[in-house]
Design a protein around this motif. Structure first.
Motif, PDB file in Angstrom:
ATOM      1  N   ARG A   8     -15.778  40.918  32.017  1.00 17.14           N
ATOM      2  CA  ARG A   8     -15.383  39.856  32.954  1.00 17.14           C
ATOM      3  C   ARG A   8     -13.899  39.983  33.319  1.00 17.14           C
ATOM      4  NH1 ARG A   8     -18.045  36.421  28.977  1.00 17.14           N
ATOM      5  NH2 ARG A   8     -20.172  35.920  29.597  1.00 17.14           N
TER       6      ARG A   8
ATOM      7  N   ILE B  55      -8.816  43.376  27.645  1.00 15.50           N
ATOM      8  CA  ILE B  55      -9.967  42.701  28.243  1.00 15.50           C
ATOM      9  C   ILE B  55     -10.851  43.736  28.941  1.00 15.50           C
ATOM     10  CG2 ILE B  55     -10.716  40.894  29.856  1.00 15.50           C
ATOM     11  CD1 ILE B  55      -9.160  39.856  27.410  1.00 15.50           C
TER      12      ILE B  55
ATOM     13  N   PRO C 201      -6.928  33.583  24.117  1.00 16.43           N
ATOM     14  CA  PRO C 201      -6.542  34.999  24.090  1.00 16.43           C
ATOM     15  C   PRO C 201      -5.023  35.106  24.196  1.00 16.43           C
ATOM     16  CG  PRO C 201      -7.399  34.429  26.252  1.00 16.43           C
ATOM     17  CD  PRO C 201      -7.625  33.234  25.375  1.00 16.43           C
TER      18      PRO C 201
ATOM     19  N   TYR D 252     -11.018  37.011  34.377  1.00 18.39           N
ATOM     20  CA  TYR D 252      -9.829  36.840  33.533  1.00 18.39           C
ATOM     21  C   TYR D 252      -8.557  36.930  34.373  1.00 18.39           C
ATOM     22  CZ  TYR D 252      -6.575  37.836  29.656  1.00 18.39           C
ATOM     23  OH  TYR D 252      -5.521  37.807  28.767  1.00 18.39           O
TER      24      TYR D 252
ATOM     25  N   GLY E  14      -3.228  42.028  29.234  1.00 16.20           N
ATOM     26  CA  GLY E  14      -4.684  42.120  29.209  1.00 16.20           C
ATOM     27  C   GLY E  14      -5.229  43.407  29.797  1.00 16.20           C
TER      28      GLY E  14
ATOM     29  N   TRP F 128     -12.727  33.468  26.999  1.00 12.16           N
ATOM     30  CA  TRP F 128     -12.124  34.638  26.344  1.00 12.16           C
ATOM     31  C   TRP F 128     -11.449  34.287  25.022  1.00 12.16           C
ATOM     32  CZ3 TRP F 128     -11.894  33.898  31.682  1.00 12.16           C
ATOM     33  CH2 TRP F 128     -12.584  34.847  32.454  1.00 12.16           C
TER      34      TRP F 128
END
Length: 495
Positions: A112, A109, A241, A116, A105, A157
């Motif tokens: 946020r 990402i 995700p 996460y 990630g 997510w």
């Protein structure tokens, strides 16, 4: 074995505290710091698990690295941790996979980020807690608490239908666990203790054993998941995700299987043996039927999700034959599945990050533009098929050997997993990677970058090492599995 150094507590609380820290102080403005602290927390959590293996006494079936202190004095509830040969590799696998989830990630990402990373770190600590808890109530608290971070991960997510998938995941797993709490309270009333090891010695009538078995079965079957309570998993995988899919497949499915080994088999051994035929039948349905369902999937994530259900059916089959080879093979299969399924979802994530599509039909000819990726993806697809010299072969081979000793026809049906596994894994690989480039977007794909390459390469090394040298994985569990089977063989029916 008691130890003054609390390695298990460190493995549980380092990632949880790191997660709480980034949640409290992390923002999207300092996302780089959040990622670095999260990776540091994941790495430290893994480093804390290494002594669990290096200092582990493989000759002993006793609990090791035991930690015990009062928690709720009034009811005798304790913060009671310990591991044996059955659980040590699951603790290490959880901490190991968490590092890859954080790295996966890293660039993907962007909003946020703190939430996460915190969700995955806290989830990691809670899952280690499940694998090391020796107090029944503590086990239940950790087991149920894992739902919350994963629910948030999918719900925030996830994909377009994330709310539906998150609710379905939460309701299935929560409702399945409610009767488990009733069984835990009943065992406390019968034994006067919440210690799981004390429950192993409680004599129970056959009707009590069957009732407790089904109470545990509802929770663990949903978590594995076994057919027919498996339908939440493909939805959860598709909407989650990439990191969520990796953790779900690599670790969370193992919580249910581990529950059978730690609670169902030793606490209600007579019921487990009496109902083994039912469990074997359900496992074979998962291996054959779900394997065929995987063949017709058009979504890569759904295909790998159904393959996970089929592989976990192999695991429960190994447990309920009560053969040394079968049970050890099932444990090895779970560890291997953690590496292979995690890697498969990471590969799908690499493609999704570039094309924003999981449909097999949208690809084709990927090898022309992403040769490094294609080579790594091929290894994982082969391991998912059970190719010899990969980790996917070792556990399946051991379970089939155990099944041959148990019943030839069960072994014959179970071995079809090698055929179906090759069919759905390699057919997907062929359609995605080989052939002519039919989609212009594929022409412009960039091969894996350094972050993605080293992430997948590390898992490739794990898959090959385990396939070529499974001894460290089998030796650790041998004494504990033998002790478990000896325990199950002795009737616990109350006079």
């Amino acid at each position: 074995m008691n130890t003054s150094v609390s390695f298990l507590s460190a493995a549980i609380w380092i990632p949880i505290l790191a997660g709480l820290f980034v949640l409290a102080f992390g923002t999207d403005r300092n996302a780089g710091v959040v990622r670095t602290v999260s990776l540091g927390g994941a790495v430290l959590g893994f480093l804390a698990t290494i002594p669990l293996y290096t200092k582990f006494d493989t000759a002993s079936a006793e609990m090791q690295f035991v930690e015990r202190m009062p928690w709720i004095d009034r009811f005798g509830v304790e913060y009671h941790l310990g591991i044996d040969g059955i659980s040590v590799w699951f603790v290490m696998l959880t901490a190991f996979i968490t590092i890859f989830v954080v790295v996966a990630g890293w660039k993907v990402i962007e909003e946020r980020v703190a939430g996460y990373m915190a969700a995955f770190l806290i989830l990691s600590g809670l899952m280690v807690g499940v694998f090391s808890a020796l107090d029944g109530l503590l086990f239940y608290v950790f087991f149920e608490a894992t739902l919350i971070p994963m629910y948030i991960i999918i719900g925030i997510w996830g994909g377009p239908n994330r709310v539906y998938a998150a609710f379905k995941f939460f309701l299935y797993t929560l409702l399945g666990s409610l009767l488990t709490l009733v069984a835990i309270i009943y065992l406390y009333l019968k034994s006067g203790s919440f210690s799981i090891l004390d429950w192993h010695e409680v004599p129970l009538s056959m009707s009590e054993q069957i009732g407790i078995f089904f109470a545990f079965l509802l929770a663990f079957a949903v978590k594995v998941p076994m057919w027919p309570v498996h339908t939440w998993l493909p939805d959860a995988h598709v909407e989650a995700p990439t990191g969520g899919s990796v953790v779900l497949a690599a670790i969370m499915l193992k919580l249910g299987a581990y529950g059978f080994l730690r609670l169902s088999l030793p606490i209600v051994p007579d019921a487990s043996q009496a109902l083994s035929g039912m469990m074997i039948a359900l496992s074979l349905v998962a291996v054959v039927y779900v394997g065929l369902v995987a063949l017709v999937q058009t979504d890569m994530k759904k295909l790998v999700a159904y393959s996970s259900i089929a592989h976990m059916g192999f695991v429960t089959l190994g447990f309920f034959m009560f053969e040394q080879l079968g049970v050890q093979g099932a444990i090895v299969q779970m560890i291997s599945h953690g590496f292979v399924s995690g890697a498969m979802f990471l590969c799908i994530g690499v493609l999704y990050d570039r094309m924003h599509s999981r449909r097999i039909a949208d690809y084709g000819g990927v090898v022309n533009t992403m040769p490094k990726f294609a080579a790594l993806f091929m290894l994982f697809a082969m391991a998912n098929s059970g190719l010899p010299a990969t980790s996917g072969f070792v556990g399946e081979f051991m379970v089939i050997l155990g099944a041959v000793k148990y019943n030839f026809w069960i072994a014959a049906i179970a071995s079809t997993t090698l055929i179906f596994g090759a069919a759905y894994s390699l057919w997907m690989y062929k359609r995605v990677v080989f052939g002519e480039i039919a989609n212009d977007e594929v022409r412009h794909l960039k091969d894996v970058d350094a972050r993605e390459f080293w992430m997948l390469a590390a898992l490739a090394v794990a898959v090959l090492v385990m396939g070529l040298w499974p001894k460290p994985f089998t030796d650790v569990s041998e004494a504990s599995v033998r002790a478990l089977l000896d325990h199950v063989a002795i009737s616990k029916i109350a006079e």
